[in-house]
Motif scaffolding. Structure first.
Motif, PDB file in Angstrom:
ATOM      1  N   ARG A  19      -8.992  19.561  80.111  1.00 21.79           N
ATOM      2  CA  ARG A  19      -9.232  20.965  80.412  1.00 21.79           C
ATOM      3  C   ARG A  19      -7.911  21.708  80.322  1.00 21.79           C
ATOM      4  O   ARG A  19      -6.976  21.420  81.076  1.00 21.79           O
ATOM      5  N   LEU A  20      -7.836  22.626  79.397  1.00 25.21           N
ATOM      6  CA  LEU A  20      -6.651  23.463  79.247  1.00 25.21           C
ATOM      7  C   LEU A  20      -6.855  24.763  80.010  1.00 25.21           C
ATOM      8  O   LEU A  20      -7.973  25.274  80.091  1.00 25.21           O
ATOM      9  N   SER A  21      -5.756  25.276  80.537  1.00 22.82           N
ATOM     10  CA  SER A  21      -5.820  26.540  81.243  1.00 22.82           C
ATOM     11  C   SER A  21      -4.710  27.459  80.749  1.00 22.82           C
ATOM     12  O   SER A  21      -3.612  27.008  80.425  1.00 22.82           O
ATOM     13  N   CYS A  22      -5.005  28.736  80.705  1.00 20.13           N
ATOM     14  CA  CYS A  22      -4.033  29.751  80.306  1.00 20.13           C
ATOM     15  C   CYS A  22      -3.979  30.798  81.408  1.00 20.13           C
ATOM     16  O   CYS A  22      -5.018  31.361  81.775  1.00 20.13           O
ATOM     17  N   ALA A  23      -2.785  31.055  81.909  1.00 16.89           N
ATOM     18  CA  ALA A  23      -2.613  32.043  82.969  1.00 16.89           C
ATOM     19  C   ALA A  23      -1.882  33.259  82.410  1.00 16.89           C
ATOM     20  O   ALA A  23      -0.810  33.121  81.817  1.00 16.89           O
ATOM     21  N   GLY A  24      -2.472  34.419  82.620  1.00 13.13           N
ATOM     22  CA  GLY A  24      -1.863  35.659  82.164  1.00 13.13           C
ATOM     23  C   GLY A  24      -1.140  36.352  83.302  1.00 13.13           C
ATOM     24  O   GLY A  24      -1.584  36.323  84.454  1.00 13.13           O
ATOM     25  N   SER A  25      -0.019  36.981  82.975  1.00 17.19           N
ATOM     26  CA  SER A  25       0.738  37.729  83.975  1.00 17.19           C
ATOM     27  C   SER A  25       1.478  38.879  83.301  1.00 17.19           C
ATOM     28  O   SER A  25       1.358  39.092  82.093  1.00 17.19           O
ATOM     29  N   GLY A  26       2.253  39.581  84.102  1.00 21.98           N
ATOM     30  CA  GLY A  26       2.945  40.735  83.555  1.00 21.98           C
ATOM     31  C   GLY A  26       1.977  41.883  83.351  1.00 21.98           C
ATOM     32  O   GLY A  26       1.193  42.205  84.236  1.00 21.98           O
ATOM     33  N   ARG A  27       1.982  42.456  82.179  1.00 21.79           N
ATOM     34  CA  ARG A  27       1.086  43.567  81.869  1.00 21.79           C
ATOM     35  C   ARG A  27      -0.245  43.058  81.293  1.00 21.79           C
ATOM     36  O   ARG A  27      -0.946  43.799  80.596  1.00 21.79           O
ATOM     37  N   TYR A  28      -0.587  41.830  81.601  1.00 23.67           N
ATOM     38  CA  TYR A  28      -1.855  41.253  81.167  1.00 23.67           C
ATOM     39  C   TYR A  28      -3.019  42.062  81.703  1.00 23.67           C
ATOM     40  O   TYR A  28      -2.990  42.515  82.851  1.00 23.67           O
ATOM     41  N   ALA A  29      -4.043  42.241  80.902  1.00 24.78           N
ATOM     42  CA  ALA A  29      -5.230  42.977  81.313  1.00 24.78           C
ATOM     43  C   ALA A  29      -6.473  42.125  81.094  1.00 24.78           C
ATOM     44  O   ALA A  29      -6.596  41.452  80.073  1.00 24.78           O
ATOM     45  N   SER A  30      -7.372  42.151  82.054  1.00 21.59           N
ATOM     46  CA  SER A  30      -8.601  41.375  81.927  1.00 21.59           C
ATOM     47  C   SER A  30      -9.510  41.917  80.834  1.00 21.59           C
ATOM     48  O   SER A  30     -10.497  41.279  80.479  1.00 21.59           O
ATOM     49  N   SER A  31      -9.183  43.071  80.282  1.00 22.88           N
ATOM     50  CA  SER A  31      -9.978  43.636  79.196  1.00 22.88           C
ATOM     51  C   SER A  31      -9.660  43.008  77.841  1.00 22.88           C
ATOM     52  O   SER A  31     -10.336  43.280  76.851  1.00 22.88           O
ATOM     53  N   TYR A  32      -8.656  42.158  77.786  1.00 22.03           N
ATOM     54  CA  TYR A  32      -8.275  41.524  76.523  1.00 22.03           C
ATOM     55  C   TYR A  32      -9.328  40.521  76.071  1.00 22.03           C
ATOM     56  O   TYR A  32      -9.917  39.807  76.894  1.00 22.03           O
ATOM     57  N   THR A  33      -9.531  40.447  74.795  1.00 19.64           N
ATOM     58  CA  THR A  33     -10.197  39.287  74.213  1.00 19.64           C
ATOM     59  C   THR A  33      -9.192  38.139  74.273  1.00 19.64           C
ATOM     60  O   THR A  33      -8.026  38.304  73.928  1.00 19.64           O
ATOM     61  N   MET A  34      -9.654  36.989  74.713  1.00 23.97           N
ATOM     62  CA  MET A  34      -8.775  35.829  74.822  1.00 23.97           C
ATOM     63  C   MET A  34      -9.265  34.729  73.882  1.00 23.97           C
ATOM     64  O   MET A  34     -10.469  34.606  73.628  1.00 23.97           O
ATOM     65  N   ALA A  35      -8.322  33.942  73.412  1.00 29.07           N
ATOM     66  CA  ALA A  35      -8.679  32.899  72.460  1.00 29.07           C
ATOM     67  C   ALA A  35      -7.762  31.703  72.609  1.00 29.07           C
ATOM     68  O   ALA A  35      -6.642  31.818  73.124  1.00 29.07           O
ATOM     69  N   TRP A  36      -8.257  30.591  72.144  1.00 32.94           N
ATOM     70  CA  TRP A  36      -7.458  29.377  71.985  1.00 32.94           C
ATOM     71  C   TRP A  36      -7.364  29.077  70.499  1.00 32.94           C
ATOM     72  O   TRP A  36      -8.386  29.060  69.793  1.00 32.94           O
ATOM     73  N   PHE A  37      -6.143  28.860  70.059  1.00 38.69           N
ATOM     74  CA  PHE A  37      -5.861  28.405  68.709  1.00 38.69           C
ATOM     75  C   PHE A  37      -5.237  27.021  68.799  1.00 38.69           C
ATOM     76  O   PHE A  37      -4.810  26.585  69.866  1.00 38.69           O
ATOM     77  N   ARG A  38      -5.156  26.355  67.667  1.00 38.57           N
ATOM     78  CA  ARG A  38      -4.453  25.083  67.628  1.00 38.57           C
ATOM     79  C   ARG A  38      -3.746  24.933  66.291  1.00 38.57           C
ATOM     80  O   ARG A  38      -4.155  25.540  65.285  1.00 38.57           O
ATOM     81  N   GLN A  39      -2.703  24.127  66.328  1.00 38.96           N
ATOM     82  CA  GLN A  39      -1.970  23.815  65.092  1.00 38.96           C
ATOM     83  C   GLN A  39      -1.631  22.341  65.105  1.00 38.96           C
ATOM     84  O   GLN A  39      -0.815  21.881  65.904  1.00 38.96           O
ATOM     85  N   GLY A  40      -2.312  21.617  64.214  1.00 42.94           N
ATOM     86  CA  GLY A  40      -2.068  20.206  64.086  1.00 42.94           C
ATOM     87  C   GLY A  40      -0.877  19.924  63.198  1.00 42.94           C
ATOM     88  O   GLY A  40      -0.347  20.822  62.537  1.00 42.94           O
TER      89      GLY A  40
END
Length: 127
Positions: A19-40
């Motif tokens: 389970r991966l988690s991403c924490a937003g802070s600073g000027r982060y807004a809950s209105s953002y679309t959020m995504a996970w990317f990966r690079q193998g």
């Protein structure tokens, strides 16, 4: 400035879960679309899953095949990626990203649609 910090990566055997988690802070807004990317290794960065600000809808790449679930908790400014039935080919650095808008699938997969990125967390799946 917006900060995104990923956690939860590690080494897991094939068939296992993380389970991966991403924490937003600073000027982060809950209105953002959020995504996970990966690079193998020796691969281009690709979209894994995205989630609209309200938690619905979500979009995941075909290779996910129902194994991963993206979710968010706007009260905590976190976005999680639950990964199950992991395969060696899931080995990659996983990045959290934030976009100011939600678009079509063709838009969601574009890296330049995302204004903010985390530093990434390594996921290694052993066979």
């Amino acid at each position: 400035q917006v900060q995104l910090v990923e956690s939860g990566g590690g080494l897991v055997q094939a068939g296992g879960s993380l389970r991966l988690s991403c924490a937003g802070s600073g000027r982060y807004a809950s209105s953002y679309t959020m995504a996970w990317f990966r690079q193998g290794p020796r691969k281009e960065r690709e979209l894994v899953c995205a989630i609209k600000w309200g938690g619905d809808p979500t979009y995941c790449a075909d290779f996910v095949e129902g194994r991963f679930t993206i979710s968010r908790d706007n009260a905590k400014n976190t976005v999680d990626l639950q990964m199950r039935s992991l395969k060696p080919e899931d080995t990659a650095v996983y990045y959290c990203a934030a976009s100011l808008s939600w678009g079509s699938a063709s838009a969601l997969v574009r890296l330049n649609e995302y204004a903010y990125w985390g530093q990434g967390t390594q996921v290694t799946v052993s066979s």
